[in-house]
Design an enzyme around this catalytic site. Structure first.
Site, PDB file in Angstrom:
ATOM      1  CE  LYS A  64      -3.816  -2.304   2.381  1.00  0.00           C
ATOM      2  NZ  LYS A  64      -4.420  -2.596   3.689  1.00  0.00           N
ATOM      3  CE1 TYR A 187      -5.245  -3.507  -1.443  1.00  0.00           C
ATOM      4  CE2 TYR A 187      -6.618  -5.464  -1.573  1.00  0.00           C
ATOM      5  CZ  TYR A 187      -5.903  -4.557  -0.818  1.00  0.00           C
ATOM      6  OH  TYR A 187      -5.841  -4.697   0.546  1.00  0.00           O
ATOM      7  CE1 TYR A 239      -3.415  -2.218   7.993  1.00  0.00           C
ATOM      8  CE2 TYR A 239      -2.602  -3.845   9.553  1.00  0.00           C
ATOM      9  CZ  TYR A 239      -2.717  -3.378   8.273  1.00  0.00           C
ATOM     10  OH  TYR A 239      -2.147  -4.074   7.261  1.00  0.00           O
TER      11      TYR A 239
HETATM   12  N1  GLN Z   1      -4.333  -8.529   0.755  1.00  0.00           N
HETATM   13  C1  GLN Z   1      -4.751  -8.264   2.113  1.00  0.00           C
HETATM   14  C2  GLN Z   1      -6.208  -7.847   2.156  1.00  0.00           C
HETATM   15  O1  GLN Z   1      -6.636  -7.096   1.326  1.00  0.00           O
HETATM   16  C3  GLN Z   1      -3.882  -7.198   2.683  1.00  0.00           C
HETATM   17  C4  GLN Z   1      -4.266  -6.839   4.109  1.00  0.00           C
HETATM   18  C5  GLN Z   1      -3.116  -6.672   5.052  1.00  0.00           C
HETATM   19  O2  GLN Z   1      -1.980  -7.010   4.790  1.00  0.00           O
HETATM   20  N2  GLN Z   1      -3.455  -6.214   6.224  1.00  0.00           N
HETATM   21  O3  GLN Z   1      -6.942  -8.258   3.023  1.00  0.00           O
END
Ligand code: GLN
Length: 304
Positions: A64, A187, A239
Site C-alpha cells: 500500500k 490490488y 492500523y
Molecule cells: N491482501 C490483504 C487484504 O486485502 C492485505 C491486508 C493486510 O496485509 N493487512 O486483506
C-alpha cells in the site's frame, strides 16, 4: 550489530507461539508460524541480518505504501480528495463509516478501503497499473527479480468477498472510477508481490534517503511525496495499533498480513522484519516486539 540482532531474535523467538498465521487468505496458512527474521541496512550500505531473514513472503499491505507513492506521482495532492490522512480506530478490512448517510471517504491509504482507492488512481488500463507498480518497486529495491506469487494472488482473488464489497461500495459513492474487478485484480496482485527481509530493508533505505535507491544518486521520487508517505506510515501503518506502536517504537513502519514489516529510520536505516504469526490487529506479533527491543537498544525513535 550482528550480535545484537542474534540476541534479539533469540529473545523474541518464543513469542512466535503467541500469534496466529493469517488464514482468511488460504494460501497464507502455509507459512511456518515459528519463523522470525530481520535485516537492517544502513545508509552506507552495510547489511546485517539474523534469524529466518531469507524466507520469501508476500508484501500484502506493505504494498500500500508503493501504491500511495505511485498514485501521488500520477495525481499529486488530488489523491486526498478521495482518501483521508487520519488514523482509523477500526480493523484494516472494515467497511465501517463508508456507508453512513454523509459517509466519509476512506480514513487513510493504509487500510484496505483507502488502498483500493489509491490503486485505482494509478494511471493505466488493464494490467498496466500493476506493471507500473512492479517496475517502480524493482527500481526502488534495485532487485529486478521481484515478482508476484500467482498462488497467493489466486487464493486472495477467490476469497475476497469483503474487499469486493468495499470496492463496489466505493464505486457506488463515486470514489472509484473504472472497472471494479480490474482495479481489484491490480490490488490483489500488488499484495501478492513476493519479497524477503533484504528487499524490505532496501525499500526502507530508499525511503530513509528521501527517494534514492541504495548506492544511487538519482532521485526516483520527489522528497515531498516520500515525506507524505512516511508521515502516513507513522500515523496509520499499524492500523488501530498505530498509536501504541508509535509510542513504543517511534519510527515509520508498515505491516502486512503475511507477517512482513517495513520500517524506516529517516536518514539512517532501512529495516525488514518477518514473523508470520500475527496479533489481534493483523500485525506481526513477534516482529513488533523485536522492533520495540531494537528501537530501545539503538535509540531509533524519531522522538529520542
Ligand atoms: N491482501 C490483504 C487484504 O486485502 C492485505 C491486508 C493486510 O496485509 N493487512 O486483506
Amino acid at each position: 550489530m550482528k550480535e545484537l540482532l542474534d540476541r534479539l531474535i533469540e529473545k523474541n523467538k518464543p513469542l512466535t507461539d503467541k500469534g496466529q498465521v493469517a488464514s482468511y487468505i488460504p494460501a497464507l496458512k502455509k507459512a511456518n508460524p515459528k519463523d522470525l527474521g530481520i535485516c537492517i541496512l544502513d545508509i552506507e550500505g552495510n547489511l546485517y541480518c539474523a534469524g529466518d531473514y531469507d524466507r520469501k513472503f508476500t508484501m500484502q499491505s506493505i504494498s500500500k505504501v508503493m501504491a500511495l507513492i505511485l498514485a501521488l506521482m500520477d495525481n499529486g495532492e488530488r489523491v486526498f480528495e478521495r482518501v483521508g490522512m487520519k488514523p482509523a480506530d477500526y480493523a484494516f478490512n472494515s467497511l465501517y463509516k463508508l456507508d453512513l448517510p454523509h459517509g466519509d471517504k476512506p480514513a487513510n491509504p493504509m487500510i484496505n478501503a483507502g488502498a483500493i482507492v489509491t490503486t485505482s488512481l494509478i494511471k493505466g488500463e488493464g494490467e498496466e497499473k500493476f506493471d507500473r507498480l512492479l517496475k517502480l518497486l524493482r527500481e526502488i529495491s534495485s532487485n529486478q527479480h521481484i515478482k508476484y506469487n500467482e498462488e497467493v494472488y489466486l487464493s486472495e482473488k477467490a476469497t475476497a468477498d469483503k474487499n469486493r464489497a468495499i470496492a463496489y461500495l466505493l464505486k457506488n459513492k463515486g470514489l472509484l472510477e473504472g472497472d471494479v474487478e480490474e482495479i481489484l485484480n491490480a490490488y490483489f496482485k500488488q499484495c501478492s508481490i513476493e519479497v524477503d527481509c533484504i528487499d524490505l530493508a532496501r525499500i526502507g533505505i530508499f525511503l530513509a534517503s528521501k527517494g534514492r535507491p541504495l548506492g544511487s544518486d538519482e532521485k526516483l521520487v520527489d522528497e515531498e511525496i516520500i515525506n507524505t508517505s512516511l508521515a502516513i506510515m507513522t500515523s496509520c501503518g499499524m492500523y488501530d495499533y498505530s498509536g501504541e506502536y508509535l509510542a513504543q517504537v517511534g519510527i515509520p513502519a508498515k505491516s502486512g498480513v503475511a507477517g512482513g514489516v517495513l520500517a524506516v529510520v529517516p536518514n539512517r536505516f532501512g529495516i525488514g522484519v518477518y514473523a508470520p504469526a500475527l496479533d489481534q490487529y493483523g500485525n506481526s506479533l513477534a516482529g513488533l516486539e523485536l522492533l520495540k527491543d531494537l528501537s530501545k537498544e539503538l535509540k531509533l525513535s524519531i522522538f529520542s
